[in-house]
Design a protein around this motif. Structure first.
Motif, PDB file in Angstrom:
ATOM      1  N   ALA A 158     -14.109  30.000  12.289  1.00  0.00           N
ATOM      2  CA  ALA A 158     -15.018  29.034  11.663  1.00  0.00           C
ATOM      3  C   ALA A 158     -14.604  28.762  10.221  1.00  0.00           C
ATOM      4  O   ALA A 158     -14.618  27.605   9.772  1.00  0.00           O
ATOM      5  N   ALA A 159     -14.231  29.798   9.497  1.00  0.00           N
ATOM      6  CA  ALA A 159     -13.795  29.622   8.107  1.00  0.00           C
ATOM      7  C   ALA A 159     -12.534  28.754   8.042  1.00  0.00           C
ATOM      8  O   ALA A 159     -12.412  27.881   7.171  1.00  0.00           O
ATOM      9  N   THR A 160     -11.614  28.975   8.962  1.00  0.00           N
ATOM     10  CA  THR A 160     -10.384  28.174   9.006  1.00  0.00           C
ATOM     11  C   THR A 160     -10.697  26.723   9.340  1.00  0.00           C
ATOM     12  O   THR A 160     -10.153  25.803   8.723  1.00  0.00           O
ATOM     13  N   VAL A 194     -26.822  23.686  21.058  1.00  0.00           N
ATOM     14  CA  VAL A 194     -26.209  24.955  20.687  1.00  0.00           C
ATOM     15  C   VAL A 194     -24.801  24.997  21.259  1.00  0.00           C
ATOM     16  O   VAL A 194     -24.602  24.816  22.463  1.00  0.00           O
ATOM     17  N   PHE A 195     -23.812  25.224  20.388  1.00  0.00           N
ATOM     18  CA  PHE A 195     -22.428  25.379  20.806  1.00  0.00           C
ATOM     19  C   PHE A 195     -22.091  26.867  20.786  1.00  0.00           C
ATOM     20  O   PHE A 195     -22.287  27.548  19.777  1.00  0.00           O
ATOM     21  N   ALA A 196     -21.577  27.367  21.901  1.00  0.00           N
ATOM     22  CA  ALA A 196     -21.228  28.786  22.002  1.00  0.00           C
ATOM     23  C   ALA A 196     -19.742  29.016  21.772  1.00  0.00           C
ATOM     24  O   ALA A 196     -19.315  30.162  21.668  1.00  0.00           O
ATOM     25  N   GLU A 197     -18.961  27.941  21.690  1.00  0.00           N
ATOM     26  CA  GLU A 197     -17.522  28.047  21.495  1.00  0.00           C
ATOM     27  C   GLU A 197     -17.078  27.104  20.396  1.00  0.00           C
ATOM     28  O   GLU A 197     -17.668  26.039  20.213  1.00  0.00           O
ATOM     29  N   LEU A 198     -16.015  27.481  19.711  1.00  0.00           N
ATOM     30  CA  LEU A 198     -15.442  26.625  18.675  1.00  0.00           C
ATOM     31  C   LEU A 198     -14.121  26.045  19.169  1.00  0.00           C
ATOM     32  O   LEU A 198     -13.457  26.642  20.017  1.00  0.00           O
ATOM     33  N   SER A 224     -30.663  18.854  15.752  1.00  0.00           N
ATOM     34  CA  SER A 224     -30.180  20.072  15.106  1.00  0.00           C
ATOM     35  C   SER A 224     -29.009  20.611  15.916  1.00  0.00           C
ATOM     36  O   SER A 224     -29.122  20.790  17.131  1.00  0.00           O
ATOM     37  N   VAL A 225     -27.879  20.828  15.239  1.00  0.00           N
ATOM     38  CA  VAL A 225     -26.690  21.353  15.901  1.00  0.00           C
ATOM     39  C   VAL A 225     -26.455  22.766  15.394  1.00  0.00           C
ATOM     40  O   VAL A 225     -26.345  22.990  14.186  1.00  0.00           O
ATOM     41  N   LEU A 226     -26.395  23.714  16.307  1.00  0.00           N
ATOM     42  CA  LEU A 226     -26.189  25.117  15.959  1.00  0.00           C
ATOM     43  C   LEU A 226     -24.892  25.626  16.590  1.00  0.00           C
ATOM     44  O   LEU A 226     -24.603  25.315  17.747  1.00  0.00           O
ATOM     45  N   HIS A 227     -24.160  26.405  15.822  1.00  0.00           N
ATOM     46  CA  HIS A 227     -22.946  27.045  16.322  1.00  0.00           C
ATOM     47  C   HIS A 227     -23.176  28.549  16.277  1.00  0.00           C
ATOM     48  O   HIS A 227     -23.499  29.098  15.220  1.00  0.00           O
ATOM     49  N   ILE A 228     -22.999  29.211  17.417  1.00  0.00           N
ATOM     50  CA  ILE A 228     -23.190  30.656  17.469  1.00  0.00           C
ATOM     51  C   ILE A 228     -21.902  31.327  16.986  1.00  0.00           C
ATOM     52  O   ILE A 228     -20.841  31.165  17.592  1.00  0.00           O
ATOM     53  N   VAL A 229     -22.004  32.048  15.866  1.00  0.00           N
ATOM     54  CA  VAL A 229     -20.861  32.754  15.293  1.00  0.00           C
ATOM     55  C   VAL A 229     -21.326  34.134  14.869  1.00  0.00           C
ATOM     56  O   VAL A 229     -22.224  34.268  14.028  1.00  0.00           O
ATOM     57  N   LEU A 230     -20.739  35.153  15.449  1.00  0.00           N
ATOM     58  CA  LEU A 230     -21.106  36.533  15.158  1.00  0.00           C
ATOM     59  C   LEU A 230     -20.372  37.021  13.912  1.00  0.00           C
ATOM     60  O   LEU A 230     -19.148  36.871  13.807  1.00  0.00           O
TER      61      LEU A 230
END
Length: 67
Positions: free
Chosen positions: A47-49, A4-8, A32-38
């Motif tokens: 994230a979109a960029t 789990v990645f909490a930062e981009l 499994s790689v997860l990115h936390i994005v609110l």
């Protein structure tokens, strides 16, 4: 087997490298790689960029490999 990645990071290749390091030598299970994005946050726009930048890079590299 789950990361789990909490930062981009602003650089797509840095994110790809961090994800690739999770798939270390001898890794038998899938990872499994997860990115936390609110939703509605600055991280969502970031994230979109990042995704857009990655798509542009992939298109450029794909065109160059066909030359």
């Amino acid at each position: 087997s789950t990361v789990v990645f909490a930062e981009l990071d602003w650089t797509p290749s840095n994110i790809s490298q961090a994800e690739a390091r999770c798939h270390r030598l001898g890794q038998a299970k899938s990872v499994s790689v997860l990115h936390i994005v609110l939703a509605g946050s600055l991280d969502e726009r970031m994230a979109a960029t990042i995704i857009s930048k990655q798509e542009i890079s992939e298109k450029m590299l794909d065109k160059q490999s066909k030359i």
